[in-house]
Design a protein around this motif. Structure first.
Motif, PDB file in Angstrom:
ATOM      1  N   LYS A  13       0.835  -1.210   0.000  1.00  0.00           N
ATOM      2  CA  LYS A  13       0.000   0.000   0.000  1.00  0.00           C
ATOM      3  C   LYS A  13       0.860   1.248   0.000  1.00  0.00           C
ATOM      4  O   LYS A  13       0.590   2.221  -0.726  1.00  0.00           O
ATOM      5  N   LEU A  14       1.912   1.213   0.852  1.00  0.00           N
ATOM      6  CA  LEU A  14       2.815   2.358   0.881  1.00  0.00           C
ATOM      7  C   LEU A  14       3.459   2.583  -0.467  1.00  0.00           C
ATOM      8  O   LEU A  14       3.624   3.710  -0.934  1.00  0.00           O
ATOM      9  N   GLU A  37       3.747   5.709  -5.338  1.00  0.00           N
ATOM     10  CA  GLU A  37       3.678   5.762  -6.802  1.00  0.00           C
ATOM     11  C   GLU A  37       2.600   6.758  -7.258  1.00  0.00           C
ATOM     12  O   GLU A  37       2.815   7.554  -8.196  1.00  0.00           O
ATOM     13  N   ALA A  38       1.424   6.739  -6.552  1.00  0.00           N
ATOM     14  CA  ALA A  38       0.353   7.690  -6.921  1.00  0.00           C
ATOM     15  C   ALA A  38       0.783   9.113  -6.670  1.00  0.00           C
ATOM     16  O   ALA A  38       0.544  10.024  -7.487  1.00  0.00           O
ATOM     17  N   GLU A  88       2.292  15.346 -12.628  1.00  0.00           N
ATOM     18  CA  GLU A  88       1.262  16.119 -13.325  1.00  0.00           C
ATOM     19  C   GLU A  88       1.283  17.569 -12.892  1.00  0.00           C
ATOM     20  O   GLU A  88       1.080  18.496 -13.706  1.00  0.00           O
ATOM     21  N   LEU A  89       1.523  17.797 -11.571  1.00  0.00           N
ATOM     22  CA  LEU A  89       1.585  19.171 -11.075  1.00  0.00           C
ATOM     23  C   LEU A  89       2.717  19.944 -11.718  1.00  0.00           C
ATOM     24  O   LEU A  89       2.552  21.111 -12.134  1.00  0.00           O
ATOM     25  N   LEU A  90       3.867  19.307 -11.806  1.00  0.00           N
ATOM     26  CA  LEU A  90       5.014  19.989 -12.414  1.00  0.00           C
ATOM     27  C   LEU A  90       4.762  20.265 -13.900  1.00  0.00           C
ATOM     28  O   LEU A  90       5.148  21.314 -14.435  1.00  0.00           O
ATOM     29  N   ARG A  91       4.117  19.289 -14.561  1.00  0.00           N
ATOM     30  CA  ARG A  91       3.824  19.505 -15.979  1.00  0.00           C
ATOM     31  C   ARG A  91       2.834  20.686 -16.155  1.00  0.00           C
ATOM     32  O   ARG A  91       2.993  21.533 -17.034  1.00  0.00           O
ATOM     33  N   ASP A  92       1.808  20.717 -15.274  1.00  0.00           N
ATOM     34  CA  ASP A  92       0.826  21.790 -15.367  1.00  0.00           C
ATOM     35  C   ASP A  92       1.452  23.121 -15.007  1.00  0.00           C
ATOM     36  O   ASP A  92       1.115  24.183 -15.600  1.00  0.00           O
TER      37      ASP A  92
END
Length: 317
Positions: free
Chosen positions: A270-271, A276-277, A284-288
């Motif tokens: 789970k960790l 990974e998530a 995605e944040l850095l890309r945006d």
């Protein structure tokens, strides 16, 4: 006294003397009425004859009177010797009468070996006989088997030489001669080789000495290294190595268990999924952020208000 009477007396004396002399030569002493007579039997007499002397402890006490063959079928060929003993010395029936030869060139004689146990011997008894082997008889008996062996050896040697003669024909002799020549050449070459080796050793004497010295130094150094290794506390080193292995095993066990951050990171799925998530969201944040920097950074020289970000704008973009 008449002449006829004298003649008769002389004739009687001559006849008596002739009879006594004849019997004396045969071994009979008519004047000795106290003589005792004994018999002894032999398979062979070794040169014993009539009138041979009879001794007892080295003293002559009688003589052989008669030698005849035994006529019984069981002992046919055996000889019966009859002898007289003129001495009154007594001995038992267990005494032995031995044929012996005083010296190599004389005839045989009888010797009584007295025995004093048991019943005493009387005239007419038969005593036990033995024959003492003389030097020549003993040598002959020992030479007979040796002669047989020599004859067999001679026959074998004759057979061997016959086989050798068949093998050693002219071709074989030539081959042997050639082989001997080849061996001589090989020996000459070997001699030359030895001379060459000796010359090589003499020429490289100093080098060989230096090599031997280096070898000795290497051996000394190896001995020192060996002493150093022997002085090292191998037990302490092994103990430390064992301790390190134990520590590594404990670390490995902790890594394989769920205890600790690293153990959870390795073993907790789970960790791993959460990380990974989070990594994907951060990506995605850095890309945006790269594509729409105005959404996150607002800068105005005139103090304009920051525009609020709405989801519709994100969708329009």
């Amino acid at each position: 006294m008449s002449k006829e009477l004298k003649t008769g007396i002389i004739v009687i004396i001559v006849i008596v003397a002739f009879i006594w002399g004849f019997n004396f030569l045969k071994g009979h002493d008519l004047l000795d009425g106290e003589a005792r007579y004994f018999k002894v039997e032999y398979s062979k007499i070794g040169g014993l004859n009539k009138a041979s002397s009879v001794t007892l402890n080295g003293l002559k006490v009688g003589k052989v009177n008669e030698i005849t063959f035994n006529e019984t079928p069981e002992k046919r060929g055996h000889l019966i010797v009859r002898f007289s003993v003129e001495n009154d010395f007594e001995f038992s029936k267990k005494s032995i009468v031995k044929i012996y030869s005083p010296n190599p060139i004389s005839g045989s004689s009888l010797a009584i070996i007295p025995n004093y146990e048991g019943e005493m011997a009387v005239s007419g008894d038969t005593l036990e006989g033995e024959m003492e082997e003389n030097l020549f008889t003993s040598i002959g008996e020992r030479l007979d088997p040796l002669q047989e062996k020599l004859e067999k050896i001679m026959v074998s040697a004759d057979t061997l030489f016959g086989g050798v003669n068949k093998i050693l024909n002219q071709n074989t002799i030539n081959n042997v001669n050639n082989s001997v020549k080849d061996i001589a050449l090989i020996l000459q070459d070997f001699k030359k080789t030895i001379k060459s080796v000796n010359s090589l050793v003499i020429e490289n004497k100093e080098s060989l000495k230096a090599t031997l010295d280096n070898t000795k130094n290497m051996s000394d150094n190896f001995s020192k290294v060996s002493d150093s290794l022997a002085s090292i506390n191998i037990k302490q080193i092994l103990s430390k190595a064992e301790s390190a292995v134990d520590n590594f095993n404990q670390l490995s066990m902790k890594l394989n268990s769920d205890e600790g951050s690293i153990g959870k990171l390795i073993n907790d799925e789970k960790l791993y999924d959460n990380i990974e998530a989070a990594t994907k969201e951060l990506e995605e944040l850095l890309r945006d952020l790269k594509l729409n920097p105005k959404r996150y950074v607002h800068f105005s020289l005139f103090g304009k208000k920051q525009k609020t970000f709405t989801a519709s704008e994100k969708e329009d973009k």
